[in-house]
Scaffold this active site. Structure first.
Site, mmCIF file in Angstrom:
data_model
loop_
_atom_site.group_PDB
_atom_site.id
_atom_site.type_symbol
_atom_site.label_atom_id
_atom_site.label_comp_id
_atom_site.label_asym_id
_atom_site.label_seq_id
_atom_site.Cartn_x
_atom_site.Cartn_y
_atom_site.Cartn_z
ATOM 1 N N TYR A 86 -1.600 4.145 -0.854
ATOM 2 C CA TYR A 86 -2.612 4.418 0.179
ATOM 3 C C TYR A 86 -1.955 4.953 1.457
ATOM 4 O O TYR A 86 -2.428 5.928 2.053
ATOM 5 C CB TYR A 86 -3.370 3.125 0.460
ATOM 6 C CG TYR A 86 -4.555 3.235 1.371
ATOM 7 C CD1 TYR A 86 -5.822 3.557 0.867
ATOM 8 C CD2 TYR A 86 -4.439 3.000 2.732
ATOM 9 C CE1 TYR A 86 -6.923 3.637 1.711
ATOM 10 C CE2 TYR A 86 -5.534 3.079 3.585
ATOM 11 C CZ TYR A 86 -6.773 3.391 3.062
ATOM 12 O OH TYR A 86 -7.866 3.468 3.903
ATOM 13 N N GLY A 104 -8.680 1.755 12.220
ATOM 14 C CA GLY A 104 -7.994 0.504 11.937
ATOM 15 C C GLY A 104 -8.808 -0.256 10.898
ATOM 16 O O GLY A 104 -9.431 0.334 10.022
ATOM 17 N N GLN A 130 0.817 -1.228 0.000
ATOM 18 C CA GLN A 130 0.000 0.000 0.000
ATOM 19 C C GLN A 130 0.847 1.273 0.000
ATOM 20 O O GLN A 130 0.520 2.223 0.718
ATOM 21 C CB GLN A 130 -0.894 0.024 1.244
ATOM 22 C CG GLN A 130 -2.149 -0.817 1.127
ATOM 23 C CD GLN A 130 -3.194 -0.385 2.133
ATOM 24 O OE1 GLN A 130 -2.888 -0.154 3.298
ATOM 25 N NE2 GLN A 130 -4.435 -0.270 1.700
HETATM 26 N N1 CAA Z 1 4.868 -8.654 5.330
HETATM 27 C C1 CAA Z 1 5.835 -9.365 4.743
HETATM 28 N N2 CAA Z 1 5.637 -10.153 3.680
HETATM 29 C C2 CAA Z 1 4.409 -10.206 3.199
HETATM 30 C C3 CAA Z 1 3.338 -9.487 3.756
HETATM 31 C C4 CAA Z 1 3.613 -8.683 4.870
HETATM 32 N N3 CAA Z 1 2.669 -7.978 5.480
HETATM 33 N N4 CAA Z 1 2.228 -9.735 3.053
HETATM 34 C C5 CAA Z 1 2.573 -10.603 2.077
HETATM 35 N N5 CAA Z 1 3.883 -10.881 2.179
HETATM 36 C C6 CAA Z 1 4.645 -11.785 1.321
HETATM 37 C C7 CAA Z 1 3.910 -13.079 1.125
HETATM 38 O O1 CAA Z 1 4.150 -13.945 2.189
HETATM 39 C C8 CAA Z 1 4.485 -13.557 -0.179
HETATM 40 O O2 CAA Z 1 5.740 -14.113 0.030
HETATM 41 P P1 CAA Z 1 6.143 -15.476 -0.727
HETATM 42 O O3 CAA Z 1 6.075 -15.153 -2.188
HETATM 43 O O4 CAA Z 1 7.517 -15.731 -0.207
HETATM 44 O O5 CAA Z 1 5.125 -16.487 -0.283
HETATM 45 C C9 CAA Z 1 4.719 -12.269 -0.974
HETATM 46 O O6 CAA Z 1 4.786 -11.230 0.025
HETATM 47 C C10 CAA Z 1 3.623 -11.953 -1.940
HETATM 48 O O7 CAA Z 1 2.371 -11.896 -1.229
HETATM 49 P P2 CAA Z 1 0.996 -12.089 -1.954
HETATM 50 O O8 CAA Z 1 0.867 -13.472 -2.486
HETATM 51 O O9 CAA Z 1 -0.105 -11.603 -1.062
HETATM 52 O O10 CAA Z 1 1.209 -11.101 -3.201
HETATM 53 P P3 CAA Z 1 0.186 -10.559 -4.186
HETATM 54 O O11 CAA Z 1 0.982 -9.798 -5.173
HETATM 55 O O12 CAA Z 1 -0.775 -11.589 -4.625
HETATM 56 O O13 CAA Z 1 -0.670 -9.529 -3.288
HETATM 57 C C11 CAA Z 1 -1.111 -7.647 -1.948
HETATM 58 C C12 CAA Z 1 -0.031 -8.474 -2.640
HETATM 59 C C13 CAA Z 1 -2.093 -7.109 -2.995
HETATM 60 C C14 CAA Z 1 -0.428 -6.497 -1.287
HETATM 61 C C15 CAA Z 1 -1.874 -8.524 -0.960
HETATM 62 O O14 CAA Z 1 -0.963 -9.105 -0.058
HETATM 63 C C16 CAA Z 1 -2.886 -7.729 -0.149
HETATM 64 O O15 CAA Z 1 -3.965 -7.415 -0.614
HETATM 65 N N6 CAA Z 1 -2.529 -7.402 1.090
HETATM 66 C C17 CAA Z 1 -3.416 -6.623 1.969
HETATM 67 C C18 CAA Z 1 -3.057 -5.201 1.949
HETATM 68 C C19 CAA Z 1 -3.940 -4.509 2.958
HETATM 69 O O16 CAA Z 1 -3.893 -4.756 4.157
HETATM 70 N N7 CAA Z 1 -4.768 -3.601 2.498
HETATM 71 C C20 CAA Z 1 -5.669 -2.926 3.375
HETATM 72 C C21 CAA Z 1 -6.930 -2.642 2.618
HETATM 73 S S1 CAA Z 1 -8.172 -2.012 3.732
HETATM 74 C C22 CAA Z 1 -7.662 -0.485 4.071
HETATM 75 O O17 CAA Z 1 -6.724 0.043 3.540
HETATM 76 C C23 CAA Z 1 -8.487 0.267 5.096
HETATM 77 C C24 CAA Z 1 -7.639 0.843 6.150
HETATM 78 O O18 CAA Z 1 -7.442 2.065 6.152
HETATM 79 C C25 CAA Z 1 -7.128 -0.015 7.229
#
Ligand code: CAA
Length: 240
Positions: free
Chosen positions: A147, A178, A144
């Site tokens: 964001y 949060g 993000q």
């Molecule tokens: N820390 C460290 N490593 C992480 C991680 C993290 N937090 N999250 C994922 N990884 C790693 C994974 O373990 C993976 O590693 P491997 O390849 O070794 O297995 C690698 O990163 C890739 O992860 P993904 O398979 O998830 O990758 P992707 O490209 O398919 O997706 C992403 C990436 C789109 C960022 C997805 O992880 C995602 O959607 N994450 C959530 C992001 C989030 O929290 N958004 C909040 C939305 S709600 C909001 O924003 C409201 C608010 O104000 C709170």
């Protein structure tokens, strides 16, 4: 005369709860929305709150939208900058468009809307502006950079504008939600979300109404000495 409040992104999710909370606090509320006509119509039917369509990233549309609301409902006393979008991706996959969209809507929208109402508030010696930031603007979040940068920007924007508004009776505060049970959070992959929820001390997602309660508090007549502050409502997930 009832205070007039504008809530951007005010017909769905956290915004809907804010619109309703401000209405219940006795305000005349105008809920802005960007695109979902059906949801907006259902919202108005359910709540009796008028909905106004424009894109907050469009500067002229913000000026025109606020002009229309002032004409129909009266001068705007309260602004809640809630409209926000996500375009999550790791840096490797994030495009320039995904960056621009999120910065323009989430942060640019705050500037555009404040520009439309701030001077009038100063002239009338009363105003309440509440900007919806995020835990992810405070702490960062994997996937993000757009964001987190926009939301972090909102926190800086709040503290700067608060200094300009203070002498004229205009307070400017932020809320940092949060993870709240909305469509935006539901779009996070299930396994990723489960790990996030496991790290929330309260042990659950927040409710939109729990954010709205904070907004209504900051918009109250009695809140005139609270300005430039950030209220974190995150179930204890991030503390500072
Ligand atoms: N820390 C460290 N490593 C992480 C991680 C993290 N937090 N999250 C994922 N990884 C790693 C994974 O373990 C993976 O590693 P491997 O390849 O070794 O297995 C690698 O990163 C890739 O992860 P993904 O398979 O998830 O990758 P992707 O490209 O398919 O997706 C992403 C990436 C789109 C960022 C997805 O992880 C995602 O959607 N994450 C959530 C992001 C989030 O929290 N958004 C909040 C939305 S709600 C909001 O924003 C409201 C608010 O104000 C709170």
């Amino acid at each position: 005369m009832a205070r007039v409040a504008v809530v951007t992104g005010g017909t769905r999710g956290i915004g809907e709860a804010i619109s309703v909370a401000l209405r219940d606090a006795g305000m005349t509320v105008a809920a802005n929305y960007a695109g979902n006509e059906r949801k907006a119509a259902e919202f108005t039917e359910r709540t009796g709150i008028k909905a106004y369509k424009w894109d907050v990233s469009d500067f002229d549309a913000c000026l025109e939208g606020c002009r229309r609301i002032a004409e129909e409902l009266g001068p705007i006393d309260v602004l809640v900058n809630n409209a926000g979008i996500t375009r999550d991706a790791t840096m490797k996959r994030m495009t320039r468009e995904m960056w621009d969209e999120v910065i323009d809507v989430n942060l640019g929208g705050c500037f555009n809307m404040a520009k439309a109402v701030f001077e009038g508030m100063q002239e009338r010696k009363f105003g309440r502006i509440v900007n919806i930031g995020s835990i992810n603007g405070q702490a960062g979040q994997y996937g993000q950079v757009n964001y987190a940068a926009a939301k972090s920007g909102i926190h800086g924007f709040t503290k700067a504008l608060a200094q300009e508004g203070a002498r004229g009776g205009v307070t400017v505060n932020a809320i940092a939600p949060g993870y709240i049970d909305t469509e935006m959070v539901a779009a996070v992959p299930e396994d990723v979300l489960a790990k996030i929820v496991a790290r929330i001390p309260v042990g659950r997602l927040g409710k939109a109404e729990e954010i709205a309660r904070g907004v209504a508090f900051l918009c109250g007549e009695e809140a005139g000495f609270i300005t430039g502050s950030t209220l974190s409502i995150n179930g204890g997930q991030h503390m500072y």
